[in-house]
Write a protein that holds these residues in place. Structure first.
Motif, PDB file in Angstrom:
ATOM      1  N   GLU A   1       0.830  -1.194   0.000  1.00  0.00           N
ATOM      2  CA  GLU A   1       0.000   0.000   0.000  1.00  0.00           C
ATOM      3  C   GLU A   1       0.873   1.256   0.000  1.00  0.00           C
ATOM      4  N   VAL A   2       0.770   2.047  -1.055  1.00  0.00           N
ATOM      5  CA  VAL A   2       1.398   3.359  -1.137  1.00  0.00           C
ATOM      6  C   VAL A   2       0.273   4.354  -1.361  1.00  0.00           C
ATOM      7  N   THR A   3       0.189   5.387  -0.499  1.00  0.00           N
ATOM      8  CA  THR A   3      -0.936   6.308  -0.576  1.00  0.00           C
ATOM      9  C   THR A   3      -0.594   7.674  -1.160  1.00  0.00           C
ATOM     10  N   ALA A   4       0.691   8.079  -1.129  1.00  0.00           N
ATOM     11  CA  ALA A   4       1.079   9.378  -1.685  1.00  0.00           C
ATOM     12  C   ALA A   4       2.590   9.416  -1.865  1.00  0.00           C
ATOM     13  N   GLY A   5       3.018  10.330  -2.699  1.00  0.00           N
ATOM     14  CA  GLY A   5       4.450  10.513  -2.902  1.00  0.00           C
ATOM     15  C   GLY A   5       4.767  11.904  -3.392  1.00  0.00           C
ATOM     16  N   GLN A   6       6.014  12.293  -3.186  1.00  0.00           N
ATOM     17  CA  GLN A   6       6.537  13.530  -3.736  1.00  0.00           C
ATOM     18  C   GLN A   6       7.947  13.249  -4.239  1.00  0.00           C
ATOM     19  N   ARG A   7       8.234  13.680  -5.464  1.00  0.00           N
ATOM     20  CA  ARG A   7       9.563  13.553  -6.054  1.00  0.00           C
ATOM     21  C   ARG A   7      10.054  14.937  -6.435  1.00  0.00           C
ATOM     22  N   MET A   8      11.380  15.115  -6.365  1.00  0.00           N
ATOM     23  CA  MET A   8      12.007  16.323  -6.851  1.00  0.00           C
ATOM     24  C   MET A   8      13.222  15.895  -7.652  1.00  0.00           C
TER      25      MET A   8
ATOM     26  N   TRP B   1      17.960  13.602  -7.370  1.00  0.00           N
ATOM     27  CA  TRP B   1      16.524  13.395  -7.183  1.00  0.00           C
ATOM     28  C   TRP B   1      16.252  12.790  -5.815  1.00  0.00           C
ATOM     29  N   VAL B   2      15.075  13.076  -5.285  1.00  0.00           N
ATOM     30  CA  VAL B   2      14.633  12.548  -3.995  1.00  0.00           C
ATOM     31  C   VAL B   2      13.192  12.077  -4.139  1.00  0.00           C
ATOM     32  N   TYR B   3      12.823  11.105  -3.306  1.00  0.00           N
ATOM     33  CA  TYR B   3      11.459  10.577  -3.314  1.00  0.00           C
ATOM     34  C   TYR B   3      11.021  10.402  -1.872  1.00  0.00           C
ATOM     35  N   ASP B   4       9.967  11.108  -1.489  1.00  0.00           N
ATOM     36  CA  ASP B   4       9.314  10.938  -0.194  1.00  0.00           C
ATOM     37  C   ASP B   4       8.029  10.172  -0.444  1.00  0.00           C
ATOM     38  N   MET B   5       7.676   9.279   0.495  1.00  0.00           N
ATOM     39  CA  MET B   5       6.554   8.375   0.267  1.00  0.00           C
ATOM     40  C   MET B   5       5.721   8.239   1.538  1.00  0.00           C
ATOM     41  N   ALA B   6       4.405   8.102   1.359  1.00  0.00           N
ATOM     42  CA  ALA B   6       3.492   7.710   2.435  1.00  0.00           C
ATOM     43  C   ALA B   6       3.016   6.304   2.092  1.00  0.00           C
TER      44      ALA B   6
ATOM     45  N   MET C   1       2.135   2.047   3.852  1.00  0.00           N
ATOM     46  CA  MET C   1       2.031   1.033   4.896  1.00  0.00           C
ATOM     47  C   MET C   1       1.821   1.639   6.289  1.00  0.00           C
ATOM     48  N   GLY C   2       0.911   2.628   6.352  1.00  0.00           N
ATOM     49  CA  GLY C   2       0.557   3.233   7.630  1.00  0.00           C
ATOM     50  C   GLY C   2       1.458   4.375   8.075  1.00  0.00           C
ATOM     51  N   HIS C   3       2.463   4.717   7.319  1.00  0.00           N
ATOM     52  CA  HIS C   3       3.357   5.823   7.666  1.00  0.00           C
ATOM     53  C   HIS C   3       2.998   7.049   6.842  1.00  0.00           C
ATOM     54  N   GLY C   4       3.142   8.225   7.443  1.00  0.00           N
ATOM     55  CA  GLY C   4       2.935   9.471   6.723  1.00  0.00           C
ATOM     56  C   GLY C   4       4.096   9.725   5.773  1.00  0.00           C
ATOM     57  N   MET C   5       4.070  10.861   5.093  1.00  0.00           N
ATOM     58  CA  MET C   5       5.111  11.213   4.129  1.00  0.00           C
ATOM     59  C   MET C   5       6.474  11.199   4.818  1.00  0.00           C
ATOM     60  N   THR C   6       7.360  10.343   4.315  1.00  0.00           N
ATOM     61  CA  THR C   6       8.678  10.108   4.910  1.00  0.00           C
ATOM     62  C   THR C   6       9.713   9.996   3.805  1.00  0.00           C
ATOM     63  N   SER C   7      10.909  10.503   4.080  1.00  0.00           N
ATOM     64  CA  SER C   7      12.012  10.369   3.129  1.00  0.00           C
ATOM     65  C   SER C   7      12.237   8.891   2.826  1.00  0.00           C
ATOM     66  N   HIS C   8      12.399   8.558   1.532  1.00  0.00           N
ATOM     67  CA  HIS C   8      12.533   7.159   1.142  1.00  0.00           C
ATOM     68  C   HIS C   8      13.776   6.903   0.284  1.00  0.00           C
ATOM     69  N   ILE C   9      13.963   7.663  -0.795  1.00  0.00           N
ATOM     70  CA  ILE C   9      15.070   7.413  -1.713  1.00  0.00           C
ATOM     71  C   ILE C   9      15.689   8.742  -2.131  1.00  0.00           C
ATOM     72  N   TRP C  10      17.011   8.744  -2.292  1.00  0.00           N
ATOM     73  CA  TRP C  10      17.675   9.873  -2.940  1.00  0.00           C
ATOM     74  C   TRP C  10      18.853   9.346  -3.742  1.00  0.00           C
ATOM     75  N   ALA C  11      19.216  10.074  -4.800  1.00  0.00           N
ATOM     76  CA  ALA C  11      20.363   9.687  -5.629  1.00  0.00           C
ATOM     77  C   ALA C  11      20.937  10.923  -6.315  1.00  0.00           C
ATOM     78  N   LYS C  12      22.204  10.821  -6.682  1.00  0.00           N
ATOM     79  CA  LYS C  12      22.878  11.851  -7.476  1.00  0.00           C
ATOM     80  C   LYS C  12      23.519  11.151  -8.658  1.00  0.00           C
TER      81      LYS C  12
END
Length: 172
Positions: free
Chosen positions: A131-138, A149-154, A156-167
């Motif tokens: 279950e993924v309910t929301a995300g934000q990428r930059m 780039w970065v990806y924050d994700m909400a 499995m019951g967690h609010g928007m949280t930092s998840h992935i980043w790369a350069k």
């Protein structure tokens, strides 16, 4: 720029073959993961960009351990420097993202600095996908022409949280 469809001008800084390393973490994970990524964003003359990303988990020595993630999709330009990113994942997800490009550097009509912040507009998942309910990428074109780039994700019951980043560095 003449070879590009004029509608993709504000996304043209994304075009290229990119490679680099990143980091994955989330509250549901036992430990952080380092990864290597290859990202190709290409253009075939039509008013969209093709997106193909693959990644591999790395061990403590920086060697590939196993394939990690993959996503394929399309960047679609919208009026007023906006864009959509449509992504498909083999883990059972379809995502539609929407955001706005901000150009932060321009030299001789070439974009030298830019960013786009995207938010999920829709997430569709198969019955077996997590279950993924929301995300934000930059995505940003940063110093020395690198793509960060970065990806924050909400999920499995967690609010928007930092998840992935790369350069990533441009390799072609």
């Amino acid at each position: 720029m003449a070879d590009y469809h004029p509608d993709i001008a504000h996304l043209s800084w994304l075009i290229g073959e990119w490679a680099g390393n990143g980091h994955i973490d989330y509250p549901t994970m036992e430990s952080e993961v380092q990864f290597r990524q290859e990202l190709t964003i290409s253009h075939d003359g039509r008013p969209f960009l093709l997106h193909h990303s693959r990644s591999w988990e790395l061990d403590e020595n920086g060697s590939d351990v196993r394939p990690r993630g993959m996503e394929v999709g399309f960047w679609r330009p919208l009026p007023d420097n906006e864009a959509e990113l449509l992504l498909t994942h083999p883990t059972g997800f379809l995502e539609m993202w929407q955001g706005r490009v901000t150009v932060t550097g321009l030299v001789d009509a070439r974009i030298t600095g830019a960013r786009i912040t995207l938010n999920t507009d829709a997430i569709v998942r198969s019955q077996n996908a997590k279950e993924v309910t929301a995300g934000q990428r930059m995505y940003g074109l940063v110093e020395d022409g690198d793509l960060a780039w970065v990806y924050d994700m909400a999920a499995m019951g967690h609010g928007m949280t930092s998840h992935i980043w790369a350069k990533l560095r441009k390799v072609a």
